[in-house]
Write an enzyme that holds these catalytic residues in place. Structure first.
Site, mmCIF file in Angstrom:
data_model
loop_
_atom_site.group_PDB
_atom_site.id
_atom_site.type_symbol
_atom_site.label_atom_id
_atom_site.label_comp_id
_atom_site.label_asym_id
_atom_site.label_seq_id
_atom_site.Cartn_x
_atom_site.Cartn_y
_atom_site.Cartn_z
ATOM 1 N N HIS A 196 0.806 -1.229 0.000
ATOM 2 C CA HIS A 196 0.000 0.000 0.000
ATOM 3 C C HIS A 196 0.836 1.274 0.000
ATOM 4 O O HIS A 196 0.289 2.343 0.260
ATOM 5 C CB HIS A 196 -0.909 0.073 1.226
ATOM 6 C CG HIS A 196 -1.926 -1.019 1.318
ATOM 7 N ND1 HIS A 196 -3.219 -0.882 0.872
ATOM 8 C CD2 HIS A 196 -1.835 -2.260 1.813
ATOM 9 C CE1 HIS A 196 -3.891 -1.998 1.095
ATOM 10 N NE2 HIS A 196 -3.059 -2.860 1.667
ATOM 11 N N LYS A 215 0.141 14.517 0.908
ATOM 12 C CA LYS A 215 -1.244 14.746 0.477
ATOM 13 C C LYS A 215 -1.528 16.228 0.216
ATOM 14 O O LYS A 215 -2.547 16.586 -0.351
ATOM 15 C CB LYS A 215 -2.216 14.202 1.534
ATOM 16 C CG LYS A 215 -2.154 12.670 1.695
ATOM 17 C CD LYS A 215 -3.091 12.183 2.783
ATOM 18 C CE LYS A 215 -2.932 10.718 3.140
ATOM 19 N NZ LYS A 215 -3.588 9.790 2.188
ATOM 20 N N LYS A 244 -8.937 13.539 4.858
ATOM 21 C CA LYS A 244 -7.999 12.416 4.814
ATOM 22 C C LYS A 244 -6.965 12.664 5.904
ATOM 23 O O LYS A 244 -6.959 13.738 6.508
ATOM 24 C CB LYS A 244 -7.306 12.339 3.441
ATOM 25 C CG LYS A 244 -6.780 13.693 2.937
ATOM 26 C CD LYS A 244 -6.109 13.594 1.573
ATOM 27 C CE LYS A 244 -7.051 13.588 0.394
ATOM 28 N NZ LYS A 244 -7.065 12.354 -0.351
ATOM 29 N N ARG A 245 -6.090 11.684 6.179
ATOM 30 C CA ARG A 245 -5.014 11.944 7.133
ATOM 31 C C ARG A 245 -4.209 13.163 6.682
ATOM 32 O O ARG A 245 -4.087 13.435 5.483
ATOM 33 C CB ARG A 245 -4.098 10.717 7.228
ATOM 34 C CG ARG A 245 -4.721 9.562 7.991
ATOM 35 C CD ARG A 245 -5.015 9.929 9.425
ATOM 36 N NE ARG A 245 -3.796 10.000 10.189
ATOM 37 C CZ ARG A 245 -3.465 9.155 11.174
ATOM 38 N NH1 ARG A 245 -4.281 8.166 11.503
ATOM 39 N NH2 ARG A 245 -2.335 9.313 11.837
ATOM 40 N N LYS A 250 -15.240 7.621 -3.003
ATOM 41 C CA LYS A 250 -16.446 7.922 -2.209
ATOM 42 C C LYS A 250 -17.043 9.261 -2.628
ATOM 43 O O LYS A 250 -18.263 9.391 -2.786
ATOM 44 C CB LYS A 250 -16.103 7.942 -0.708
ATOM 45 C CG LYS A 250 -15.677 6.584 -0.175
ATOM 46 C CD LYS A 250 -14.934 6.674 1.163
ATOM 47 C CE LYS A 250 -14.132 5.397 1.393
ATOM 48 N NZ LYS A 250 -13.140 5.533 2.492
ATOM 49 N N THR A 295 -8.932 6.183 -1.640
ATOM 50 C CA THR A 295 -10.262 5.579 -1.738
ATOM 51 C C THR A 295 -11.324 6.643 -1.444
ATOM 52 O O THR A 295 -12.457 6.532 -1.920
ATOM 53 C CB THR A 295 -10.429 4.408 -0.752
ATOM 54 O OG1 THR A 295 -9.924 4.810 0.527
ATOM 55 C CG2 THR A 295 -9.678 3.174 -1.226
HETATM 56 C C1 26Q Z 1 3.575 0.387 10.318
HETATM 57 C C2 26Q Z 1 4.537 0.056 11.271
HETATM 58 C C3 26Q Z 1 4.562 0.683 12.493
HETATM 59 C C4 26Q Z 1 3.565 1.631 12.795
HETATM 60 C C5 26Q Z 1 2.604 1.946 11.850
HETATM 61 C C6 26Q Z 1 2.617 1.341 10.602
HETATM 62 C C7 26Q Z 1 1.597 1.699 9.596
HETATM 63 C C8 26Q Z 1 0.260 1.804 9.939
HETATM 64 C C9 26Q Z 1 -0.689 2.167 9.002
HETATM 65 C C10 26Q Z 1 1.954 1.929 8.286
HETATM 66 C C11 26Q Z 1 0.995 2.282 7.330
HETATM 67 C C12 26Q Z 1 -0.349 2.409 7.689
HETATM 68 C C13 26Q Z 1 -1.417 2.780 6.750
HETATM 69 C C14 26Q Z 1 -1.236 2.970 5.458
HETATM 70 C C15 26Q Z 1 -2.347 3.380 4.584
HETATM 71 O O1 26Q Z 1 -3.434 3.686 5.041
HETATM 72 N N1 26Q Z 1 -2.127 3.387 3.256
HETATM 73 C C16 26Q Z 1 -3.161 3.754 2.320
HETATM 74 O O2 26Q Z 1 -3.806 2.566 1.884
HETATM 75 C C17 26Q Z 1 -4.944 2.860 1.083
HETATM 76 C C18 26Q Z 1 -5.623 1.550 0.748
HETATM 77 O O3 26Q Z 1 -4.879 0.845 -0.193
HETATM 78 C C19 26Q Z 1 -4.542 3.624 -0.160
HETATM 79 O O4 26Q Z 1 -5.715 3.998 -0.839
HETATM 80 C C20 26Q Z 1 -3.734 4.867 0.200
HETATM 81 O O5 26Q Z 1 -3.239 5.474 -0.970
HETATM 82 C C21 26Q Z 1 -2.590 4.498 1.125
HETATM 83 O O6 26Q Z 1 -1.908 5.665 1.562
#
Ligand code: 26Q
Length: 828
Positions: A364, A562, A556-557, A668, A664
């Site tokens: 991702h 972004k 979004k975050r 929406k 995503t």
């Molecule tokens: C990993 C290790 C330690 C702490 C936190 C994490 C961690 C947690 C959450 C790393 C990444 C995330 C989340 C990533 C995320 O939300 N990515 C998004 O995924 C969506 C679904 O595929 C995409 O639409 C987005 O583009 C992408 O940013």
């Protein structure tokens, strides 16, 4: 013998529902109607609805234990399913009957729905994607279990105080969770630390045993995930950590009460809280423990179910398709090998074949710095046996690479599961890639960039593993549930099949694009949705938004890539135009932002502060005369998004090209009739192709151009010096104008833009401003705008998560969707 459930009578008439609600209030909450709180009623109603899911659920279990169908195990550290009550009623088709029952009980339907605390068990896109996929799997009757962690505290609640984000603990379980069922008998031990020993088994074979230093127990908590009106429910199974022994009686008897409970406290820490970062951070040992904890419980449960179904270890790849949602659960590859080799006593080669056939990995992220890498020393201390296994996997893998590419040692070192550039690390993406039979990106562009960049070496040695599966979103929650008026209008024209067949049905709306009556209704619905958002904004922030103005939304975050600050520069530019010429023609806009910043991501928090600072000045400047309003919508989450998507005219998808894997939210918005302003990034590219270039506001550099510009020595200062409006906008922020004269407070942000600008805000500014000008021009002509809006909906059917799941079934899981679902009889 067959047990009959003859005595279980479930009726969905208002009378029956009313009776059951009262009974549940009495028997489960211990309350009578006159003493019940709103929460008591919420619990009673939820139990009543849940009871109606149970039959579908138990039927699914019965079916699975007697049929050798494949099952999908979705492994994800995060889930953001949103509130369950309203969606469950929709899925069961009992909204009207429940509403009627509540009317009779003089209860407010909306108040009850709003009482639910959402399970915020994720950060953002990745967790919400998992939830959309669960909805689609149930709606398509794909048998699955969604495995994860039952965090006691999910993503923090966001409050805005003095314009700044304040994080508040998310105590979502405080008043009880009626949607989960604790399965006390489904629990497994999980080991940590210690060392390994070797021995020779009865057959004279060399074996390894792991002697752990600590053990905890994981207990299953199940939540039913219903399909849409199809009598099906899958389950989400989340693990809670507990101590194996609540008390250490040795210590207790010695009078060391503190030491005795220490073990319990330590064990419970593992599933205590979700890490609120949506990017990897080094050195978080507890995070690695969480990952291994839930993976270990999950694989033990997979084997338990295999046993219950009368299948053998060799059946594993036929019985389970295990999908890794990013690298977070990728330790599963090593854990599966450990279980097969050390505990099931299989040969390495056979174990490796079974493992690779079973797992698949979804990536991702495109930011190389966001790939998970665990310091070797930490890894060795926590999972000594897994490290040995990873070394063994690596040795075998690299020797095959060296055979194919003799002499190419740099290739081998890039592919290695161990990073030795600087300190030593375990590379989780490499582990996931070697141990999976399929690797997928989440949009076409993203998959291409994976092949070219982040995973290029893996692509060169195993191109056949790579597939693209573009993300999608569920039309049930995102349109049918959260935009009832639009859903109703759509259904009166094309029937209700779009809810489950978005790709084939929604196109039929195109026939109404130029129908004046349809356009009029379309517009009225949007205006009403904007009114309801405006009311909510007024309540939450005190800011008055004009529903006739263009609602320009970015939720979004908060992240530099972004580029919420690019949006802000546009706002400041419009403001400067008004300051220069108060009569300047400005199409009235309401700029709405929402999203959380990771608590330790200072620049992201500063962006929130700047949004609020600009809002404060612009909203109150009489010169602006309400032509621009800026709003920060607090605590953006699934529940609070209900009011947002349906009210948007313009959707901001403005990431630096090549950085957003898919997005995503973009889908929406568009499905709710917003038009997108965006870069050629992530799924925007495919959305634009789908809706037509003339119905999409495109701006900015392409991913290739970003790459080239950086290679040629990008200088953001050049843009500042050559663009007067850009200079004026940055200068105004730096002058302290939005910060009561404080010229320092926003300098980390402006300095980063002027001197570094990793995400090309300065380079894309001019193109963005010009594009926004075109947006305003078109919005003045409401007929053209409505046409664009209708076409955005009509042509977006492809972006249903049902289509994504069908593709996973076909391209990755080898899961038959023709309803047969049957596999051959298991071997043995
Ligand atoms: C990993 C290790 C330690 C702490 C936190 C994490 C961690 C947690 C959450 C790393 C990444 C995330 C989340 C990533 C995320 O939300 N990515 C998004 O995924 C969506 C679904 O595929 C995409 O639409 C987005 O583009 C992408 O940013």
């Amino acid at each position: 013998m067959e047990y009959k459930l003859a005595s279980i009578q479930i009726e969905n008439t208002p009378e029956a529902l009313q009776r059951d609600i009262i009974e549940n209030l009495y028997f489960l909450q211990g309350r009578t109607a006159n003493l019940a709180t709103l929460n008591d009623w919420y619990m009673a109603v939820s139990y009543t609805v849940r009871d109606r899911l149970m039959k579908n659920w138990t039927d699914a279990m019965t079916y699975l234990t007697s049929n050798y169908t494949k099952m999908v195990g979705y492994l994800s550290a995060e889930y953001l399913p949103g509130p369950h009550l309203a969606s469950s009623m929709m899925n069961l088709g009992i909204e009207d009957a429940v509403q009627e029952a509540l009317d009779r009980l003089l209860l407010d339907y909306r108040a009850l729905i709003n009482q639910e605390e959402e399970p915020g068990l994720g950060n953002g896109g990745l967790g919400r994607l998992a939830a959309c996929f669960l909805d689609s799997m149930s709606s398509l009757k794909v048998s699955s279990i969604a495995y994860g962690i039952r965090y006691e505290f999910g993503i923090f609640d966001q409050r805005i105080e003095n314009g700044e984000q304040v994080e508040v603990t998310d105590k979502w379980l405080r008043f009880g969770n009626p949607w989960e069922i604790q399965q006390a008998e489904i629990s497994f031990k999980v080991k940590f630390g210690g060392h390994t020993e070797t021995y020779t088994d009865d057959e004279g074979r060399y074996r390894v045993k792991w002697i752990p230093a600590q053990e905890v127990r994981g207990v299953a908590y199940d939540t039913p995930i219903p399909g849409y009106k199809n009598d099906t429910a899958n389950l989400m199974r989340l693990w809670k950590s507990e101590a194996c022994e609540s008390f250490d009686f040795n210590e207790f008897n010695k009078g060391n009460y503190d030491l005795a409970v220490a073990q319990k406290t330590w064990a419970e820490t593992i599933s205590k809280v979700l890490y609120p970062n949506d990017a990897w951070e080094t050195g978080k040992k507890l995070r690695l423990m969480q990952q291994y904890f839930f993976v270990s419980c999950t694989l033990q449960d997979n084997f338990r179910i295999l046993r219950v179904r009368g299948m053998t270890v060799q059946d594993l790849p036929e019985a389970w398709a295990l999908q890794l949602n990013d690298t977070h659960p990728s330790i599963a590859i090593a854990e599966m090998m450990r279980l097969l080799v050390d505990e099931k006593m299989l040969d390495w080669d056979e174990a490796w074949q079974l493992t690779c056939k079973t797992f698949a990995y979804t990536n991702h992220t495109l930011l190389p710095e966001a790939l998970e890498r665990w310091p070797l020393t930490m890894f060795a201390a926590l999972l000594p046996r897994h490290l040995e296994i990873i070394y063994e996997i690596n040795d075998r893998f690299l020797s095959s690479v060296r055979q194919e590419h003799p002499g190419d040692e740099t290739l081998a070192s890039r592919l290695s599961l161990i990073d030795e550039s600087g300190g030593k690390f375990v590379r989780m993406a490499n582990l996931a890639a070697v141990g999976s039979h399929a690797i997928n990106g989440v949009s076409k562009l993203h998959t291409e960039l994976l092949k070219k960049d982040v995973l290029a070496d893996f692509y060169s040695v195993a191109p056949e593993k790579f597939v693209n599966i573009t993300n999608g979103v569920t039309p049930r929650r995102w349109v049918r549930l959260y935009n009832p008026a639009l859903s109703e209008l759509i259904s009166t024209r094309i029937g209700e099949d779009w809810i489950t067949n978005l790709e084939t049905e929604l196109k039929k709306l195109e026939a109404f694009t130029n129908d004046p009556l349809f356009q009029k209704k379309w517009r009225e619905i949007k205006i009403n949705n904007k009114k309801s958002l405006a009311d909510r904004i007024l309540k939450l922030t005190g800011t008055r938004a004009n529903p006739e103005s263009l609602f320009d939304v970015q939720v979004k975050r908060i992240h530099e890539y972004k580029r919420q600050h690019l949006n802000l520069l546009h706002i400041v530019t419009l403001y400067n135009r008004i300051r220069k010429n108060p009569q300047a023609e400005i199409v009235p806009r309401t700029f709405i932002f929402g999203g959380k910043a990771a608590p330790n991501y200072h620049l992201a928090k500063l962006i929130i502060k700047l949004i609020n600072a600009v809002a404060e000045v612009v909203n109150n400047d009489p010169l602006v005369a309400d032509r621009i309003k800026v709003v920060f919508y607090p605590d953006y989450n699934v529940k609070n998004s209900e009011w947002v998507y349906r009210a948007a005219n313009l959707s901001e998808q403005i990431s630096a090209a090549g950085k957003e894997a898919s997005g995503t939210g973009n889908m929406k918005f568009s499905l709710n009739g917003a038009v997108t302003i965006g870069t050629l990034d992530g799924a925007n590219v495919e959305m634009r192709e789908a809706v037509g270039a003339e119905n999409f506001f495109l701006f900015g550099l392409t991913a290739d151009e970003v790459y080239r510009s950086k290679a040629e020595g990008y200088e953001p200062m050049m843009y500042y010096e050559s663009n007067d409006e850009l200079k004026a906008a940055i200068d105004l922020i730096q002058s302290g104008y939005f910060s009561g004269g404080d010229t320092q407070i926003f300098s980390p942000l402006t300095d980063s833009l002027l001197h570094n600008d990793s995400f090309m805000v300065m380079a894309d500014y001019a193109s963005y401003i010009a594009c926004q000008q075109r947006v305003s021009e078109v919005f003045k002509d409401q007929t053209s705008w409505m046409k664009m809006s209708i076409l955005n909906v009509a042509r977006l059917g492809y972006f249903s998560s049902d289509r994504s799941i069908r593709e996973y079934c076909k391209l990755v899981w080898d899961y038959p969707l023709d309803g047969s679902g049957k596999l051959d009889e298991p071997i043995n």
